[in-house]
Scaffold this motif. Structure first.
Motif, PDB file in Angstrom:
ATOM      1  N   GLN A 275      44.115  32.945  38.366  1.00  0.00           N
ATOM      2  CA  GLN A 275      43.934  32.629  36.649  1.00  0.00           C
ATOM      3  C   GLN A 275      42.897  31.449  36.592  1.00  0.00           C
ATOM      4  N   LEU A 276      42.773  30.299  37.326  1.00  0.00           N
ATOM      5  CA  LEU A 276      42.093  29.259  36.969  1.00  0.00           C
ATOM      6  C   LEU A 276      40.993  28.962  38.017  1.00  0.00           C
ATOM      7  N   THR A 277      40.731  29.639  38.951  1.00  0.00           N
ATOM      8  CA  THR A 277      39.769  29.191  39.963  1.00  0.00           C
ATOM      9  C   THR A 277      38.560  30.594  39.890  1.00  0.00           C
ATOM     10  N   VAL A 278      37.360  30.061  39.990  1.00  0.00           N
ATOM     11  CA  VAL A 278      36.387  30.487  39.862  1.00  0.00           C
ATOM     12  C   VAL A 278      35.038  30.128  41.125  1.00  0.00           C
ATOM     13  N   ASP A 279      34.814  30.932  42.090  1.00  0.00           N
ATOM     14  CA  ASP A 279      33.826  30.348  42.967  1.00  0.00           C
ATOM     15  C   ASP A 279      34.366  29.023  43.346  1.00  0.00           C
ATOM     16  N   ASN A 280      35.430  28.640  43.727  1.00  0.00           N
ATOM     17  CA  ASN A 280      35.998  27.629  44.246  1.00  0.00           C
ATOM     18  C   ASN A 280      36.163  26.395  43.250  1.00  0.00           C
ATOM     19  N   GLY A 281      35.726  26.456  42.189  1.00  0.00           N
ATOM     20  CA  GLY A 281      35.889  25.418  41.140  1.00  0.00           C
ATOM     21  C   GLY A 281      36.940  25.839  40.357  1.00  0.00           C
ATOM     22  N   VAL A 282      37.814  24.758  39.838  1.00  0.00           N
ATOM     23  CA  VAL A 282      39.225  25.025  39.218  1.00  0.00           C
ATOM     24  C   VAL A 282      39.121  24.448  37.766  1.00  0.00           C
ATOM     25  N   HIS A 283      39.725  25.370  36.958  1.00  0.00           N
ATOM     26  CA  HIS A 283      39.861  24.944  35.447  1.00  0.00           C
ATOM     27  C   HIS A 283      41.249  24.427  35.292  1.00  0.00           C
ATOM     28  N   ARG A 284      41.391  23.459  34.073  1.00  0.00           N
ATOM     29  CA  ARG A 284      42.659  23.007  33.648  1.00  0.00           C
ATOM     30  C   ARG A 284      43.658  23.861  33.307  1.00  0.00           C
ATOM     31  N   TYR A 285      43.442  24.752  32.610  1.00  0.00           N
ATOM     32  CA  TYR A 285      44.253  25.725  31.945  1.00  0.00           C
ATOM     33  C   TYR A 285      43.382  26.844  31.168  1.00  0.00           C
ATOM     34  N   LEU A 286      43.935  27.956  31.087  1.00  0.00           N
ATOM     35  CA  LEU A 286      43.183  28.991  30.474  1.00  0.00           C
ATOM     36  C   LEU A 286      42.475  29.102  28.959  1.00  0.00           C
ATOM     37  N   ALA A 287      43.368  28.024  28.085  1.00  0.00           N
ATOM     38  CA  ALA A 287      43.204  27.841  26.728  1.00  0.00           C
ATOM     39  C   ALA A 287      42.154  26.604  26.665  1.00  0.00           C
ATOM     40  N   ASP A 288      41.755  25.915  27.536  1.00  0.00           N
ATOM     41  CA  ASP A 288      41.040  24.621  27.507  1.00  0.00           C
ATOM     42  C   ASP A 288      39.785  24.943  26.969  1.00  0.00           C
ATOM     43  N   THR A 289      39.414  23.751  25.910  1.00  0.00           N
ATOM     44  CA  THR A 289      38.129  23.756  25.332  1.00  0.00           C
ATOM     45  C   THR A 289      37.354  22.559  25.375  1.00  0.00           C
TER      46      THR A 289
END
Length: 395
Positions: A275-289
């Motif tokens: 859900q949160l990892t793209v090309d090895n970079g990680v987001h905090r959570y899906l609704a993050d702005t």
């Protein structure tokens, strides 16, 4: 779901001297920025961070410095934490007494999440009531003690205060790692508290009744998480939801709240990857702005630590490589980058208000160092004495 069709930045091999250079640069930066009193400023150049030290960030920074062999730096930070706590003994005792009497104090009367570098409380408004950092400092202290066979007596009063404070407060909703969602009880927060309490109890270096209280509270927290913080075989962002947050992987490693080889760890890693990892970079959570919902190098490092602990070192190396690819001038690592933004409409307003993302961020450097050490990557420990400041050079 995140669109994974775009390609991320070119990564370097972690045997490359550039990776070792980032480790060295991070250690030097942390040593240079640490105050004589022991505080680690979150970022020297970002307006909202420069004059403040967080228990959370600082504890992870101290753990990285301890792992890198900089015992004195870590212990000066622990002294700073201890002073911040013991100077508020009366306040903490009142919070504990009121809580035990069934009259918990308001959130704005609880301990803050950050302090000025000299240990005072900031005068500006902040999302201050957060509990995880106090658990994290206990964990980092216990880890350091075990790693270097160091006694805990010098921090005994502060440990006692922290155990009491967390034992009566852990069930309260508060802000999360990201200083958001104060109405919820966050699983990452609970895990940090439980890890700190359990680690300090298992040290064998604190008074028996205090150890028993810490261990008992940690056990209660584990049961609460198991009952209300698990969905579909993974940890959740807060109690009673099925959404996830990347901070959860910290509970696998380095916090050791979950066994790295258990099914709950595997499920949590899998959902964060999906859900949160793209090309090895990680987001905090899906609704993050925040900053448009960018990717955080420190979160890629936390995910790397979880993979390394669970035995997937190849994946951990890939995540370290991505974090290295975000380094800017002077090998400085930022708080986040604008790759694969979750909400592009929020980036420009953010930049207009705050400027570019905080860089260097000491916490990012700490997690990079910590993952590199966990993977056994070599780095030169020589010549890491902090460069003299302009004031010192003028003498």
């Amino acid at each position: 779901m995140i669109d994974k069709s775009k390609q991320g930045p070119t990564v370097m091999r972690n045997g490359d001297p550039a990776v070792r250079s980032i480790v060295q640069a991070g250690i030097r930066l942390i040593l240079e920025q640490q105050t004589p009193g022991g505080a680690y400023p979150a970022s020297p150049s970002f307006s909202a961070y420069a004059g403040y030290c967080w228990f959370r960030d600082g504890s992870y920074i101290a753990d990285a410095m301890s792992a890198a062999g900089h015992i004195e730096s870590a212990e000066r930070f622990f002294d700073w934490c201890s002073n911040a706590l013991t100077s508020r003994t009366g306040r903490i005792r009142r919070i504990v007494a009121e809580s035990l009497a069934g009259r918990p104090v308001a959130g704005d009367q609880m301990l803050p999440t950050r302090f000025t570098l000299d240990g005072a409380e900031g005068s500006d408004d902040w999302w201050d009531f957060q509990l995880d950092g106090y658990g994290t400092w206990l964990w980092a202290l216990a880890e350091h003690s075990a790693r270097h066979d160091r006694p805990l007596a010098r921090w005994a009063e502060a440990i006692d205060l922290t155990v009491d404070y967390l034992s009566v407060s852990w069930q309260r909703p508060c802000y999360d790692w990201w200083e958001e969602s104060a109405q919820h009880v966050h699983v990452s927060t609970l895990g940090c508290i439980a890890s700190g309490l359990a680690s300090i109890a298992q040290s064998g270096l604190i008074e028996e009744s205090l150890s028993e209280r810490a261990a008992s509270t940690a056990h209660q927290i584990r049961r609460r998480v198991q009952d209300e913080g698990v969905q579909d075989a993974h940890l959740t962002k807060w109690l009673g939801t099925d959404t996830v947050d990347a901070s959860l992987v910290s509970l696998i490693a380095p916090m050791n709240f979950l066994s790295p080889h258990g099914p709950l760890s595997a499920g949590t890693i899998a959902v964060i990857e999906e859900q949160l990892t793209v090309d090895n970079g990680v987001h905090r959570y899906l609704a993050d702005t925040y900053y448009g919902g960018g990717q955080w190098p420190l979160l890629s490092c936390f995910l790397g630590l979880a993979h390394a602990a669970s035995g997937n070192r190849t994946r951990a190396h890939e995540l370290l490589e991505w974090a290295a690819s975000t380094a800017g001038a002077n090998d400085e690592l930022p708080e986040q980058v604008d790759h694969h933004l979750l909400d592009t409409d929020h980036l420009q307003p953010w930049n207009e208000r705050w400027g570019s993302s905080a860089s260097p961020l000491l916490w990012s450097h700490a997690m990079f160092i910590r993952l590199a050490i966990a993977l056994g990557l070599p780095y030169d420990t020589a010549d890491l004495t902090p460069a003299p400041t302009a004031k010192e050079s003028a003498k």
